[in-house]
Design a protein around this motif. Structure first.
Motif, short mmCIF file in Angstrom:
data_model
loop_
_atom_site.label_atom_id
_atom_site.label_comp_id
_atom_site.label_asym_id
_atom_site.label_seq_id
_atom_site.Cartn_x
_atom_site.Cartn_y
_atom_site.Cartn_z
N SER A 31 24.62 1.51 25.07
CA SER A 31 25.65 1.46 26.12
C SER A 31 26.65 0.36 25.81
O SER A 31 26.37 -0.58 25.05
CB SER A 31 24.99 1.18 27.47
OG SER A 31 24.54 -0.16 27.53
N ARG A 55 28.65 4.16 21.06
CA ARG A 55 27.72 5.28 21.05
C ARG A 55 27.67 5.91 22.44
O ARG A 55 27.96 5.25 23.45
CB ARG A 55 26.31 4.81 20.65
CG ARG A 55 26.18 4.33 19.21
CD ARG A 55 24.80 3.76 18.95
NE ARG A 55 24.60 3.35 17.57
CZ ARG A 55 24.07 4.11 16.61
NH1 ARG A 55 23.68 5.35 16.91
NH2 ARG A 55 23.91 3.66 15.39
N ASP A 56 27.27 7.17 22.48
CA ASP A 56 27.00 7.82 23.76
C ASP A 56 25.86 7.07 24.42
O ASP A 56 24.77 6.94 23.84
CB ASP A 56 26.63 9.28 23.52
CG ASP A 56 26.38 10.03 24.81
OD1 ASP A 56 25.40 9.68 25.52
OD2 ASP A 56 27.12 10.98 25.11
N GLU A 58 23.76 7.81 26.61
CA GLU A 58 22.55 8.59 26.89
C GLU A 58 21.80 8.97 25.62
O GLU A 58 20.58 8.83 25.53
CB GLU A 58 22.91 9.84 27.68
CG GLU A 58 23.54 9.56 29.04
CD GLU A 58 22.61 8.75 29.95
OE1 GLU A 58 21.39 8.99 29.91
OE2 GLU A 58 23.12 7.87 30.67
N THR A 59 22.53 9.45 24.63
CA THR A 59 21.88 9.97 23.43
C THR A 59 21.86 8.97 22.27
O THR A 59 21.05 9.12 21.35
CB THR A 59 22.60 11.24 22.94
OG1 THR A 59 23.92 10.90 22.49
CG2 THR A 59 22.69 12.27 24.05
N SER A 63 30.28 7.85 18.86
CA SER A 63 31.31 8.34 19.77
C SER A 63 32.65 7.73 19.40
O SER A 63 32.73 6.65 18.82
CB SER A 63 30.95 7.98 21.21
OG SER A 63 31.98 8.35 22.11
N ASP A 65 34.90 7.71 22.13
CA ASP A 65 35.37 7.68 23.51
C ASP A 65 36.13 6.38 23.77
O ASP A 65 35.58 5.28 23.68
CB ASP A 65 34.17 7.79 24.45
CG ASP A 65 34.58 7.97 25.91
OD1 ASP A 65 35.57 7.36 26.34
OD2 ASP A 65 33.87 8.71 26.62
#
Length: 304
Positions: A31, A55-56, A58-59, A63, A65
């Motif tokens: 996160s 990173r995502d 959750e997974t 990323s 993003d």
């Protein structure tokens, strides 16, 4: 070239990377809060520069993003400890080909976007440094190619220069250094370039000393350089880089282990690097000294 040990060394901590390490260690941050907290702890341990992917949450998958990058940036900028921020710009150039008899179209895992999209988070977050992977290569997995064409590198390099963000040239082989020098000759990058020598990454430059010194000897004298290798060789390359006149990179992007059977945290890898550097008789320098050395400007992200 005779060896000339670096007496004033800065440490970069590569905090999380984009590799498939998220399920191999509970210490790989996912996160934005975890990434920022790990970067801040590394800075407190002696890292002058933190190199961040996102990173995502959750997974743990890599990323691009923009919101994740912005949260990481804001958290690091708001921390009580100072550190130079280095964001990756390496995402968005990945091709995964199909089978050997039908390589096209590319298959799942491919992530190819334009230069402006690859640079969007850099333009928004305005870190002091961002990476520029200076070449194309087969990258670890059999049919995955890290793609950075001359046109893409020229476009991204111009954007970095115009934004006032220092490119950290990622050189995975001697040809990448060759092209980086061409970018400087063409006026796309500034003459006092910064380069990271990336050793032992399949299938780039192997991490033997002959290849390492060949890479070092191809770095112009006016450039500043750093180096790293992977896994068990990470700490050996701390000593090798300092002895050869460079700076060092450690962190969970490149190595998960503190010792046999002992999973590391980023701050522990930085602490180990500090011990090696100081035992060699060199001094670890902080973020302000790095900004002065590299002509960096610390700025707030773009207002929203």
């Amino acid at each position: 070239m005779p060896l000339q040990m670096n007496q004033e060394v800065f440490i970069t901590c590569a905090v999380t990377g984009s590799g498939s390490t998220q399920d191999r260690s509970p210490h790989v941050p996912r996160s934005p809060k975890q990434i920022a907290d790990s970067a801040i702890a590394a800075a407190k341990a002696g890292a002058a520069v933190v190199h961040c992917h996102v990173r995502d949450p959750e997974t743990g998958a890599p990323s691009r993003d923009l919101a994740l990058y912005r949260e990481v940036t804001d958290r690091i900028r708001e921390a009580e400890v100072d550190v130079v921020l280095n964001l990756t710009a390496g995402m968005g150039g990945d091709i995964v080909f199909g089978g050997v008899e039908a390589p096209l179209p590319p298959v799942a895992g491919t992530d190819m976007v334009g230069a402006s999209e690859r640079m969007a988070h850099v333009a928004d977050c305005l870190p002091e440094i961002c990476t520029l992977d200076c070449g194309t290569m087969n990258f670890a997995e059999a049919d995955y190619v890290m793609t950075n064409t001359p046109g893409m590198l020229q476009a991204m390099g111009r954007m970095m220069t115009e934004l006032g963000v220092k490119p950290e040239i990622e050189a995975f082989d001697t040809g990448h250094l060759w092209y980086a020098k061409q970018l400087v000759a063409d006026g796309i990058l500034e003459p006092d370039a910064l380069v990271q020598l990336c050793m032992g990454v399949p299938w780039g430059a192997p991490n033997d000393m002959n290849t390492f010194l060949a890479m070092v000897n191809n770095v112009p004298e006016s450039w500043t350089w750093s180096a790293f290798s992977l896994g068990r060789d990470q700490m050996a390359y701390v000593a090798a880089a300092v002895l050869a006149g460079g700076n060092v990179r450690v962190g969970l992007e490149d190595n998960l282990w503190l010792g046999k059977g002992v999973l590391a945290e980023n701050y522990q890898l930085v602490e180990r690097a500090v011990t090696i550097i100081e035992t060699m008789g060199a001094r670890v320098i902080g973020p302000e000294a790095v900004r002065e050395k590299l002509r960096l400007t610390k700025r707030a992200p773009v207002a929203r």
